[in-house]
Design an enzyme around this catalytic site. Structure first.
Site: not given
Ligand code: MN9
Length: 293
Positions: A136, A164, A188, A191
């Site tokens: 990760y 990941k 990950g 966006e």
């Molecule tokens: O799991 C998520 N990362 C975190 C991945 O929460 C740190 C992302 O899905 C973000 O929440 C997402 C919004 O910034 O991309």
């Protein structure tokens, strides 16, 4: 070889009830809805699950109960990272005993461990279980970033299935994938999912797939068919929502959205603070628009 780790994997949220306990009934509703939408599996006990705000016992129970609810219907990856090797191994063994397909771990953080310490941490984990390990990589939260050479220490070992990859540095993602094309890289940041696919990602693990998995399943499908313009339109729609989420707090916002959709997710755990009614209204305006232009 690693096909079961490709595709869209929601990083499951952890619902809480009014007594601040994990609400497994709501978790079941969420899981059933996502399986019906066609997700490829789940990432359990990760950042989105508020893993570092859960007790060790709660984390074990979450790993166990999620597997029981899924009952072999989908691919499961357990994020077992703690800053102590001993505790991470205990969670990893629990995940293996519950039938998980892989474990994943954030790098041990806070004490600024040396790379040698971090390397040993991951190999101790790999030695402790017979299921693959997914690194990760999330430098923005863990403070640990791996160079291509450092990542190679792991990926050239057959027990490491992939990464990941939570970073917007897509040149580095490209280099990881080019060096290890047979390993899986899961994007990950939701966006920039389409950007990640363009640079070699095989799928994604993310928090917004808890409530808009359908959009991202479609983006992946369109990408695979070479229909990039249409995929880009959907990514743009998703990003209007993600921008609104980031403004109010990602997990708080996602819980509010799912609760509005009929799954009682409850609050986030303190020190997170829940959204005000005004924040929820602003968020819902972005999410529940009927027209996308
Ligand atoms: O799991 C998520 N990362 C975190 C991945 O929460 C740190 C992302 O899905 C973000 O929440 C997402 C919004 O910034 O991309």
């Amino acid at each position: 070889m690693y096909d079961r780790f490709k595709g869209i994997f929601p990083a499951l949220l952890t619902p809480f009830n009014e007594n601040d306990e994990i609400n497994f009934d709501a978790l079941r509703m969420l899981i059933e809805r996502l399986i019906a939408q066609g997700v490829n599996g789940f990432y359990v006990d990760g950042s989105t699950a508020e893993a570092f705000l859960l007790s060790f016992e709660e984390r074990k129970k979450l790993i166990e109960q999620t597997a029981a609810i899924c009952a072999g219907r989908t691919t499961l990856i357990a994020q077992v990272g703690c800053i102590s090797t001993k505790q991470s191994i205990e969670l990893a063994k629990k995940a293996e005993a519950c039938g998980y397909d892989a474990i994943s771990s954030v790098a041990p953080f806070y004490y600024k461990f040396t790379f040698e310490e971090i390397r040993k941490y991951y190999f101790d984990l790999a030695d402790a279980v017979g299921i693959p390990v997914i690194i990760y990589h999330i430098p923005v939260l863990s403070g640990v970033s791996f160079s291509v050479d450092q990542m190679s220490c792991f990926l050239r070992d057959e027990r490491f299935a992939g990464i990941k990859y939570t970073s917007a540095d897509y040149f580095t993602l490209r280099q990881f994938k080019t060096a290890f094309p047979q390993k899986v890289i899961l994007n990950g940041f939701d966006e920039t999912f389409l950007a990640g696919l363009g640079m070699g990602a095989d799928g994604a693990i993310g928090s917004t797939y808890n409530f808009m998995a359908d959009k991202f399943i479609r983006i992946l499908e369109l990408f695979r068919q070479g229909r990039i313009q249409e995929a880009a339109e959907l990514q743009k729609e998703a990003d209007i929502i993600i921008a609104a989420l980031c403004k109010v707090g990602v997990m708080q916002g996602e819980k509010a959205i799912l609760t509005k959709m009929g799954i009682p997710m409850g609050p986030t755990r303190a020190p997170f603070i829940d959204l005000t009614d005004a924040q929820k209204e602003e968020l819902f305006r972005a999410v529940f628009r009927s027209e996308w232009k």
